[in-house]
Design an enzyme around this catalytic site. Structure first.
Site, PDB file in Angstrom:
ATOM      1  N   LYS A   1       0.848  -1.192   0.000  1.00  0.00           N
ATOM      2  CA  LYS A   1       0.000   0.000   0.000  1.00  0.00           C
ATOM      3  C   LYS A   1       0.882   1.239   0.000  1.00  0.00           C
ATOM      4  CE  LYS A   1      -2.022   2.966   2.727  1.00  0.00           C
ATOM      5  NZ  LYS A   1      -2.159   4.037   1.762  1.00  0.00           N
TER       6      LYS A   1
ATOM      7  N   GLY B   1       6.729   5.150   8.123  1.00  0.00           N
ATOM      8  CA  GLY B   1       5.805   6.273   8.242  1.00  0.00           C
ATOM      9  C   GLY B   1       5.955   6.927   9.599  1.00  0.00           C
TER      10      GLY B   1
ATOM     11  N   THR C   1       5.484   7.934  13.606  1.00  0.00           N
ATOM     12  CA  THR C   1       5.544   7.178  14.862  1.00  0.00           C
ATOM     13  C   THR C   1       4.131   6.867  15.358  1.00  0.00           C
ATOM     14  OG1 THR C   1       7.666   8.149  15.389  1.00  0.00           O
ATOM     15  CG2 THR C   1       6.395   7.285  17.243  1.00  0.00           C
TER      16      THR C   1
ATOM     17  N   GLU D   1       9.816   1.592  10.611  1.00  0.00           N
ATOM     18  CA  GLU D   1      10.762   2.686  10.351  1.00  0.00           C
ATOM     19  C   GLU D   1       9.991   3.980  10.512  1.00  0.00           C
ATOM     20  OE1 GLU D   1      13.843   2.163   9.976  1.00  0.00           O
ATOM     21  OE2 GLU D   1      13.791   0.008   9.632  1.00  0.00           O
TER      22      GLU D   1
ATOM     23  N   CYS E   1      13.297  11.485   6.478  1.00  0.00           N
ATOM     24  CA  CYS E   1      13.363  11.108   7.893  1.00  0.00           C
ATOM     25  C   CYS E   1      14.758  11.311   8.465  1.00  0.00           C
ATOM     26  CB  CYS E   1      12.933   9.661   8.059  1.00  0.00           C
ATOM     27  SG  CYS E   1      13.872   8.553   7.000  1.00  0.00           S
TER      28      CYS E   1
ATOM     29  N   GLU F   1       9.065  16.115  15.752  1.00  0.00           N
ATOM     30  CA  GLU F   1       9.410  16.122  14.327  1.00  0.00           C
ATOM     31  C   GLU F   1       8.571  17.172  13.589  1.00  0.00           C
ATOM     32  OE1 GLU F   1       8.165  12.756  11.840  1.00  0.00           O
ATOM     33  OE2 GLU F   1      10.224  12.631  11.095  1.00  0.00           O
TER      34      GLU F   1
HETATM   35  P1  NAD Z   1       1.936   8.185   7.849  1.00  0.00           P
HETATM   36  O1  NAD Z   1       2.233   7.367   9.054  1.00  0.00           O
HETATM   37  O2  NAD Z   1       0.836   9.164   7.914  1.00  0.00           O
HETATM   38  O3  NAD Z   1       1.606   7.244   6.605  1.00  0.00           O
HETATM   39  C1  NAD Z   1       2.482   6.243   6.163  1.00  0.00           C
HETATM   40  C2  NAD Z   1       1.701   5.154   5.460  1.00  0.00           C
HETATM   41  O4  NAD Z   1       0.849   4.525   6.422  1.00  0.00           O
HETATM   42  C3  NAD Z   1       0.770   5.678   4.360  1.00  0.00           C
HETATM   43  O5  NAD Z   1       0.746   4.749   3.299  1.00  0.00           O
HETATM   44  C4  NAD Z   1      -0.577   5.728   5.062  1.00  0.00           C
HETATM   45  O6  NAD Z   1      -1.668   5.632   4.180  1.00  0.00           O
HETATM   46  C5  NAD Z   1      -0.485   4.531   5.969  1.00  0.00           C
HETATM   47  N1  NAD Z   1      -1.371   4.564   7.144  1.00  0.00           N
HETATM   48  C6  NAD Z   1      -1.912   5.660   7.747  1.00  0.00           C
HETATM   49  N2  NAD Z   1      -2.692   5.275   8.777  1.00  0.00           N
HETATM   50  C7  NAD Z   1      -2.641   3.929   8.830  1.00  0.00           C
HETATM   51  C8  NAD Z   1      -3.198   2.955   9.699  1.00  0.00           C
HETATM   52  N3  NAD Z   1      -4.013   3.284  10.699  1.00  0.00           N
HETATM   53  N4  NAD Z   1      -2.900   1.654   9.488  1.00  0.00           N
HETATM   54  C9  NAD Z   1      -2.056   1.296   8.489  1.00  0.00           C
HETATM   55  N5  NAD Z   1      -1.510   2.170   7.623  1.00  0.00           N
HETATM   56  C10 NAD Z   1      -1.791   3.471   7.800  1.00  0.00           C
HETATM   57  O7  NAD Z   1       3.327   8.856   7.449  1.00  0.00           O
HETATM   58  P2  NAD Z   1       3.598   9.877   6.269  1.00  0.00           P
HETATM   59  O8  NAD Z   1       3.070  11.209   6.686  1.00  0.00           O
HETATM   60  O9  NAD Z   1       3.154   9.271   4.993  1.00  0.00           O
HETATM   61  O10 NAD Z   1       5.196   9.901   6.244  1.00  0.00           O
HETATM   62  C11 NAD Z   1       5.965  10.779   6.979  1.00  0.00           C
HETATM   63  C12 NAD Z   1       6.536  10.081   8.188  1.00  0.00           C
HETATM   64  O11 NAD Z   1       7.305   8.960   7.775  1.00  0.00           O
HETATM   65  C13 NAD Z   1       7.488  10.953   8.967  1.00  0.00           C
HETATM   66  O12 NAD Z   1       7.246  10.782  10.341  1.00  0.00           O
HETATM   67  C14 NAD Z   1       8.854  10.386   8.606  1.00  0.00           C
HETATM   68  O13 NAD Z   1       9.860  10.600   9.567  1.00  0.00           O
HETATM   69  C15 NAD Z   1       8.548   8.948   8.445  1.00  0.00           C
HETATM   70  N6  NAD Z   1       9.567   8.273   7.638  1.00  0.00           N
HETATM   71  C16 NAD Z   1      10.428   7.415   8.257  1.00  0.00           C
HETATM   72  C17 NAD Z   1      11.425   6.783   7.525  1.00  0.00           C
HETATM   73  C18 NAD Z   1      12.397   5.832   8.161  1.00  0.00           C
HETATM   74  O14 NAD Z   1      13.060   5.097   7.439  1.00  0.00           O
HETATM   75  N7  NAD Z   1      12.513   5.810   9.479  1.00  0.00           N
HETATM   76  C19 NAD Z   1      11.521   7.034   6.151  1.00  0.00           C
HETATM   77  C20 NAD Z   1      10.626   7.908   5.557  1.00  0.00           C
HETATM   78  C21 NAD Z   1       9.627   8.518   6.307  1.00  0.00           C
END
Ligand code: NAD
Length: 483
Positions: free
Chosen positions: A171, A224, A226, A246, A285, A386
């Site tokens: 997804k 995504g 935290t 991650e 990130c 963040e």
């Molecule tokens: P997000 O958590 O909002 O979404 C990430 C993914 O999870 C999306 O595909 C979203 O549709 C899905 N999602 C949302 N709610 C969900 C749920 N309840 N159950 C399952 N899936 C769900 O994050 P974002 O805003 O897309 O990304 C930004 C974040 O990602 C930042 O916090 C960033 O630091 C982090 N990030 C971390 C890394 C790493 O390697 N540590 C890399 C890139 C981004």
């Protein structure tokens, strides 16, 4: 004309009754319509993956590697199209998508194709008979990726999952779904075995949640925020599902006086610290959003750093002069503006930036000027939460212990970058940092074989190389009596 995306389920393009608008963040205009998938779509994808699993897992590793290489070759032949789509979708400068992110997606597929061929099992001979350990695929796994590096992180997950013989339901983020859809179309074009890779689009709380909670999903690899990572862990813990998380970061860049005073190193250091702060408008990130500077050179560093930041060009992603594009969405733009208001309320002194911009030709877009703030304490929200935008803070430290205390003063622990000429200090500081990745005198230099991930609120588990191959397999030990 906006694109109309579809799911990839059992090797077929499938529509959904409802769709979500995908915006081009440089203009605010609708660029694509993405299916708003449902739990039923997830279920269909899981069933397709289950049906494909016996044949795919039964292939020789070389045969699976061959499919990954065919996909990599097909992607490489279309790098320009994918880079353009990535820039429209997420607003990132075309040169970044063209030179770094899409080539890296190709590299991910090739890297794990090679890993499949090299993956060896262990054996232990002697103490108690002959033991050998099979590493078998888990079955059907879920891969959930974010918007900031869309195809780069999507392939970083699906490639090891497929290489080890699993079938995947993936997804992508609903905010940047286009290149994952294009990859699915490429998979269909090259005749990738149906059902092995399934892609379901839609909202996180609907499709993502249904995927995580599907009883036949054996493991979840998630990148995504935290907050969402915690929700996934709350489900997967009691269900005893393997999880790799991650998550967010609030990374420190630690600059010792010797690195600034060395004229040979200073320019490269400043260039890299600026890049670490603002690449992809700070939406990586690993970006170094808290810059810690030894007090002796604090004022001189601040002056040189701010002068460089003022020279960064904010503009449309397709302008070759652009250093920073827009933020990914209206909601994220509003969040970062709220963070700027908070930083001011907390007493921060805005040295440059601090406001939204409207570059010529992009009047409807979501741009924020690169912002540098000082005067904030280590424990305020601006320095502990963040922001994920083009905003960095500067803080002064007195000695090694103080540098470490400031660097470790958040609940996150993803990465850090340390700048010093002193070898002993570099090793000591690296050992004392509560993070998963430390760069010394560099930033974002990546060897795909190394463990990638964070500690604390930055996640659980590691991706990359052997760690990813192990995550997507279950070890089974077989012991043979030898006397
Ligand atoms: P997000 O958590 O909002 O979404 C990430 C993914 O999870 C999306 O595909 C979203 O549709 C899905 N999602 C949302 N709610 C969900 C749920 N309840 N159950 C399952 N899936 C769900 O994050 P974002 O805003 O897309 O990304 C930004 C974040 O990602 C930042 O916090 C960033 O630091 C982090 N990030 C971390 C890394 C790493 O390697 N540590 C890399 C890139 C981004």
């Amino acid at each position: 004309m906006p694109l109309h995306l579809s799911h990839l389920i059992a090797g077929q393009a499938r529509a959904s009754a409802d769709s979500l608008a995908v915006h081009d963040p440089a203009t605010g205009e609708v660029f694509a319509h993405c299916p708003a998938g449902s739990a039923a779509d997830v279920d269909a994808a899981v069933h397709a993956a289950q049906a494909a699993f016996p044949a795919w897992s039964g292939l020789a590793n070389e045969a699976r590697a061959h499919w990954l290489r065919r996909l990599a070759d097909a992607l490489e032949a279309r790098v320009d199209d994918f880079a353009q789509a990535e820039s429209h979708d997420g607003g990132k400068p075309l040169k970044l998508a063209r030179q770094v992110e899409i080539p890296r997606a190709v590299a991910n597929l090739r890297f794990f194709a090679a890993a499949a061929e090299q993956f060896a099992s262990q054996s232990h001979h002697g103490q108690a008979g002959l033991n050998y350990t099979l590493r078998q695929p888990l079955g059907v796994v879920g891969c959930i990726s974010p918007w900031n590096l869309p195809l780069y992180l999507f392939t970083w997950k699906i490639a090891p999952a497929l290489a080890t013989g699993n079938c995947v339901v993936a997804k992508p983020s609903e905010i940047t779904p286009v290149t994952a859809w294009m990859l699915g179309e490429l998979a269909r074009e090259i005749g990738f075995p149906p059902g092995v890779l399934n892609i379901v689009h839609g909202l996180g709380p609907v499709v993502g949640k249904a995927l995580v909670e599907h009883p036949r999903i054996k493991a979840v690899s998630f990148t995504g925020s935290t907050a969402v990572g915690q929700q996934i862990a709350a489900h997967c813990g009691p269900a005893l599902k393997k999880t790799s998380l991650e998550l967010g970061g609030k990374n420190a860049t630690v600059v010792f006086a010797d690195a600034f005073e060395d004229a040979g190193q200073r320019e490269r250091m400043l260039d890299t610290v600026v890049r670490a702060a603002f690449q992809n408008s700070g939406q990586i990130c690993l970006c170094g959003s808290r810059i810690l500077i030894e007090r002796r050179v604090f004022d001189a560093f601040r002056e040189a750093f701010v002068a460089r930041v003022r020279r960064l060009r904010v503009g449309g992603p397709f302008d070759p002069q652009t250093d920073l594009g827009p933020l990914v969405s209206r909601a994220h733009f509003d969040k970062v503006l709220a963070c700027l208001a908070l930083a001011r309320a907390e007493g921060g002194n805005v040295l440059c930036g601090g406001e939204s911009l409207q570059p010529l030709g992009c009047e409807g877009g979501w741009f924020i000027a690169p912002t540098v703030i000082d005067g904030l304490g280590a424990d305020c929200r601006s320095n502990t939460e963040e922001i994920f935008g083009p905003v960095v803070t500067l803080q002064a430290f007195d000695d090694d212990a103080h540098a470490l205390a400031l660097a470790n003063a958040t609940d996150y622990g993803l990465s850090a970058s340390v700048w010093t000429q002193r070898l002993d200090r570099a090793h000591r500081i690296a050992a004392g940092l509560h993070v998963g990745i430390v760069w010394i005198n560099t930033w974002l230099l990546r060897d795909l074989r190394t463990p990638f991930g964070g500690v604390g609120q930055s996640g659980l588990g590691r991706e990359g190389g052997e760690d990813a191959m192990r995550f997507f397999t279950e070890p089974k030990n077989i012991c043979i009596r030898m006397d």
